[in-house]
Scaffold this active site. Sequence first.
Site, short mmCIF file in Angstrom:
data_model
loop_
_atom_site.label_atom_id
_atom_site.label_comp_id
_atom_site.label_asym_id
_atom_site.label_seq_id
_atom_site.Cartn_x
_atom_site.Cartn_y
_atom_site.Cartn_z
N THR A 199 12.47 17.11 -26.56
CA THR A 199 11.24 16.70 -26.71
C THR A 199 11.47 15.48 -28.48
O THR A 199 10.78 14.28 -27.86
CB THR A 199 9.71 17.03 -26.40
OG1 THR A 199 10.48 18.31 -27.93
CG2 THR A 199 10.28 18.12 -24.99
N PHE A 205 8.74 23.57 -29.36
CA PHE A 205 9.11 22.79 -28.55
C PHE A 205 10.86 22.61 -27.97
O PHE A 205 11.36 23.47 -28.21
CB PHE A 205 9.23 21.66 -30.05
CG PHE A 205 8.87 20.33 -30.55
CD1 PHE A 205 7.63 19.73 -30.14
CD2 PHE A 205 7.77 21.46 -31.09
CE1 PHE A 205 6.70 19.21 -30.64
CE2 PHE A 205 5.92 21.00 -32.63
CZ PHE A 205 5.79 20.01 -31.72
N ASP A 206 10.26 22.40 -26.58
CA ASP A 206 11.94 22.40 -26.41
C ASP A 206 12.88 20.99 -26.97
O ASP A 206 12.19 19.73 -27.37
CB ASP A 206 12.34 21.58 -25.25
CG ASP A 206 13.43 21.25 -24.56
OD1 ASP A 206 14.70 22.21 -24.02
OD2 ASP A 206 14.03 20.19 -24.23
N GLY A 207 13.89 21.55 -27.98
CA GLY A 207 14.48 20.20 -28.40
C GLY A 207 14.79 18.82 -28.12
O GLY A 207 14.18 17.92 -28.91
#
Length: 225
Positions: free
Chosen positions: A14, A10-12
Amino acid sequence: MKPKIKAIAFDGFTVLDPRPIFALAESLFPEQGVALGNSWRIRQFEYSWLRTLSGNYVGFMQVTEEALVFAAKSLKLQLTASQKQRLMDSYYALQAWPDALPILKALKAMDLHLVFLSNLPVDVLDAAVKNSGFTGLFDAHLSTDKVRAFKPDPRAYQMGVDAFRLQREEIAFAAFGGWDAAGAKWFGYPTVWINRLNVPLEELGVSADKTGNDLRVLQDFVENY
């Protein structure tokens, strides 16, 4: 036959809502906070990419502070030390988007590895996990500090492969920014763009495998992959 998804990176943002950071900018600089926030964010990206390209990496928080100072100067705003500190500290107060916790729990129940693969430093991610009730859901954070290269540099995305010893096709990537979705797709990850801000697709000749405005699209993608 497609390989099964075994992990999600995950990108943070999201799962973490950045809007309070920019709301604070508006409260500190009424009628100018939006312009400050936009300039700050753009310069933040530009500095991170320039530093990666030139081999002059510094951590995200230094990039962010330098971008904030430049943005304020460019708008001729008098940014005090106290105001700067409050804006920087707001990163340590990040909390989850409302849909995040139940979806993360559902994904974890599917026996998937969940990990942040983010430009954010480990201490910011640790604070966000605590603030958001995410304890026990995520594996050890993959911050770009580890490889000293910000996304979308391939070295950043490679961290997921190395951490899990999986094939790229077995790791789904959840992107917040369209540019990050493009980078992850170019790298070879099955990519879902969580387009929470409903921005246009980047004109880069590549698109995510699935796009939606919340994490339900990610859950659906993984369940039906």
